[in-house]
Write a protein that holds these residues in place. Structure first.
Motif, PDB file in Angstrom:
ATOM      1  N   SER A  71       0.847  -1.193   0.000  1.00  0.00           N
ATOM      2  CA  SER A  71       0.000   0.000   0.000  1.00  0.00           C
ATOM      3  C   SER A  71       0.882   1.243   0.000  1.00  0.00           C
ATOM      4  O   SER A  71       0.578   2.233  -0.662  1.00  0.00           O
ATOM      5  N   PHE A  72       1.995   1.201   0.735  1.00  0.00           N
ATOM      6  CA  PHE A  72       2.964   2.302   0.717  1.00  0.00           C
ATOM      7  C   PHE A  72       3.532   2.466  -0.691  1.00  0.00           C
ATOM      8  O   PHE A  72       3.638   3.586  -1.213  1.00  0.00           O
ATOM      9  N   ALA A  73       3.891   1.371  -1.313  1.00  0.00           N
ATOM     10  CA  ALA A  73       4.457   1.425  -2.664  1.00  0.00           C
ATOM     11  C   ALA A  73       3.443   1.997  -3.650  1.00  0.00           C
ATOM     12  O   ALA A  73       3.794   2.824  -4.498  1.00  0.00           O
ATOM     13  N   PHE A  74       2.197   1.592  -3.523  1.00  0.00           N
ATOM     14  CA  PHE A  74       1.157   2.090  -4.424  1.00  0.00           C
ATOM     15  C   PHE A  74       0.977   3.593  -4.282  1.00  0.00           C
ATOM     16  O   PHE A  74       0.926   4.325  -5.271  1.00  0.00           O
ATOM     17  N   ILE A  75       0.915   4.065  -3.040  1.00  0.00           N
ATOM     18  CA  ILE A  75       0.760   5.505  -2.793  1.00  0.00           C
ATOM     19  C   ILE A  75       1.975   6.275  -3.297  1.00  0.00           C
ATOM     20  O   ILE A  75       1.846   7.323  -3.931  1.00  0.00           O
ATOM     21  N   MET A  76       3.171   5.753  -3.049  1.00  0.00           N
ATOM     22  CA  MET A  76       4.386   6.435  -3.492  1.00  0.00           C
ATOM     23  C   MET A  76       4.478   6.450  -5.024  1.00  0.00           C
ATOM     24  O   MET A  76       4.920   7.442  -5.614  1.00  0.00           O
ATOM     25  N   ILE A  77       4.061   5.384  -5.660  1.00  0.00           N
ATOM     26  CA  ILE A  77       4.087   5.357  -7.122  1.00  0.00           C
ATOM     27  C   ILE A  77       3.141   6.405  -7.685  1.00  0.00           C
ATOM     28  O   ILE A  77       3.477   7.113  -8.643  1.00  0.00           O
ATOM     29  N   ILE A  78       1.968   6.539  -7.095  1.00  0.00           N
ATOM     30  CA  ILE A  78       1.018   7.563  -7.554  1.00  0.00           C
ATOM     31  C   ILE A  78       1.607   8.955  -7.363  1.00  0.00           C
ATOM     32  O   ILE A  78       1.547   9.805  -8.267  1.00  0.00           O
ATOM     33  N   ILE A  79       2.211   9.217  -6.199  1.00  0.00           N
ATOM     34  CA  ILE A  79       2.803  10.529  -5.938  1.00  0.00           C
ATOM     35  C   ILE A  79       3.951  10.811  -6.899  1.00  0.00           C
ATOM     36  O   ILE A  79       4.025  11.875  -7.513  1.00  0.00           O
ATOM     37  N   VAL A  80       4.858   9.858  -7.044  1.00  0.00           N
ATOM     38  CA  VAL A  80       6.015  10.056  -7.917  1.00  0.00           C
ATOM     39  C   VAL A  80       5.579  10.194  -9.367  1.00  0.00           C
ATOM     40  O   VAL A  80       6.132  11.005 -10.121  1.00  0.00           O
ATOM     41  N   LEU A  81       4.575   9.440  -9.781  1.00  0.00           N
ATOM     42  CA  LEU A  81       4.081   9.546 -11.141  1.00  0.00           C
ATOM     43  C   LEU A  81       3.504  10.938 -11.402  1.00  0.00           C
ATOM     44  O   LEU A  81       3.767  11.540 -12.442  1.00  0.00           O
ATOM     45  N   ASN A  82       2.746  11.455 -10.453  1.00  0.00           N
ATOM     46  CA  ASN A  82       2.198  12.801 -10.609  1.00  0.00           C
ATOM     47  C   ASN A  82       3.299  13.853 -10.654  1.00  0.00           C
ATOM     48  O   ASN A  82       3.235  14.781 -11.457  1.00  0.00           O
ATOM     49  N   VAL A  83       4.302  13.720  -9.805  1.00  0.00           N
ATOM     50  CA  VAL A  83       5.414  14.669  -9.814  1.00  0.00           C
ATOM     51  C   VAL A  83       6.173  14.585 -11.138  1.00  0.00           C
ATOM     52  O   VAL A  83       6.535  15.613 -11.720  1.00  0.00           O
ATOM     53  N   ASN A  84       6.401  13.373 -11.634  1.00  0.00           N
ATOM     54  CA  ASN A  84       7.098  13.213 -12.915  1.00  0.00           C
ATOM     55  C   ASN A  84       6.294  13.806 -14.068  1.00  0.00           C
ATOM     56  O   ASN A  84       6.875  14.417 -14.972  1.00  0.00           O
ATOM     57  N   CYS A  85       4.992  13.642 -14.052  1.00  0.00           N
ATOM     58  CA  CYS A  85       4.164  14.253 -15.091  1.00  0.00           C
ATOM     59  C   CYS A  85       4.220  15.773 -15.003  1.00  0.00           C
ATOM     60  O   CYS A  85       4.269  16.457 -16.036  1.00  0.00           O
ATOM     61  N   LEU A  86       4.238  16.311 -13.784  1.00  0.00           N
ATOM     62  CA  LEU A  86       4.373  17.756 -13.613  1.00  0.00           C
ATOM     63  C   LEU A  86       5.714  18.239 -14.148  1.00  0.00           C
ATOM     64  O   LEU A  86       5.785  19.244 -14.864  1.00  0.00           O
ATOM     65  N   VAL A  87       6.786  17.521 -13.842  1.00  0.00           N
ATOM     66  CA  VAL A  87       8.119  17.890 -14.333  1.00  0.00           C
ATOM     67  C   VAL A  87       8.151  17.832 -15.862  1.00  0.00           C
ATOM     68  O   VAL A  87       8.699  18.734 -16.519  1.00  0.00           O
ATOM     69  N   TYR A  88       7.546  16.815 -16.443  1.00  0.00           N
ATOM     70  CA  TYR A  88       7.516  16.694 -17.896  1.00  0.00           C
ATOM     71  C   TYR A  88       6.729  17.851 -18.508  1.00  0.00           C
ATOM     72  O   TYR A  88       7.140  18.430 -19.520  1.00  0.00           O
ATOM     73  N   GLY A  89       5.602  18.196 -17.899  1.00  0.00           N
ATOM     74  CA  GLY A  89       4.799  19.314 -18.390  1.00  0.00           C
ATOM     75  C   GLY A  89       5.545  20.638 -18.307  1.00  0.00           C
ATOM     76  O   GLY A  89       5.484  21.457 -19.231  1.00  0.00           O
ATOM     77  N   VAL A  90       6.267  20.851 -17.217  1.00  0.00           N
ATOM     78  CA  VAL A  90       7.076  22.072 -17.075  1.00  0.00           C
ATOM     79  C   VAL A  90       8.173  22.084 -18.144  1.00  0.00           C
ATOM     80  O   VAL A  90       8.449  23.126 -18.746  1.00  0.00           O
TER      81      VAL A  90
END
Length: 105
Positions: A71-90
């Motif tokens: 469950s920790f891994a799932f939450i962290m993957i969602i957070i990191v994925l969102n941050v990576n998408c934000l970085v890509y968009g920037v």
């Protein structure tokens, strides 16, 4: 009487989609794999970003293996994925801005 089976229509449609996506209409040409074709269309920064995202996901899963707390891994993957998408968009916004500035000069 029509002797065509319903499965023949499905295979014909799939063949047509493959021909359109690969850009070839000849049956005897070898078709590149879809994944390899998509990978070759990426530039080096996109490839580096994609590889870094996969490595991040692998590290998160490996860190959660000893405790089996997925469950920790799932939450962290969602957070990191969102941050990576934000970085890509920037990054896309910066590249677009630089192209606009270069067009003026």
């Amino acid at each position: 009487m029509n002797t065509t089976k319903p499965d023949d229509y499905v295979y014909t449609a799939i063949d047509a989609i493959d021909e359109i996506s690969c850009g070839s209409t000849r049956k005897d040409e070898s078709k590149p794999s879809s994944g390899k074709n998509k990978w070759n269309k990426l530039n080096r920064w996109q490839k580096a970003w994609l590889v870094s995202v996969v490595i991040q996901k692998l590290i998160i899963v490996l860190l959660s293996l000893p405790t089996m707390d997925f469950s920790f891994a799932f939450i962290m993957i969602i957070i990191v994925l969102n941050v990576n998408c934000l970085v890509y968009g920037v990054g896309l916004a910066i590249a677009w801005g630089l192209r606009r500035v270069r067009a003026w000069f």
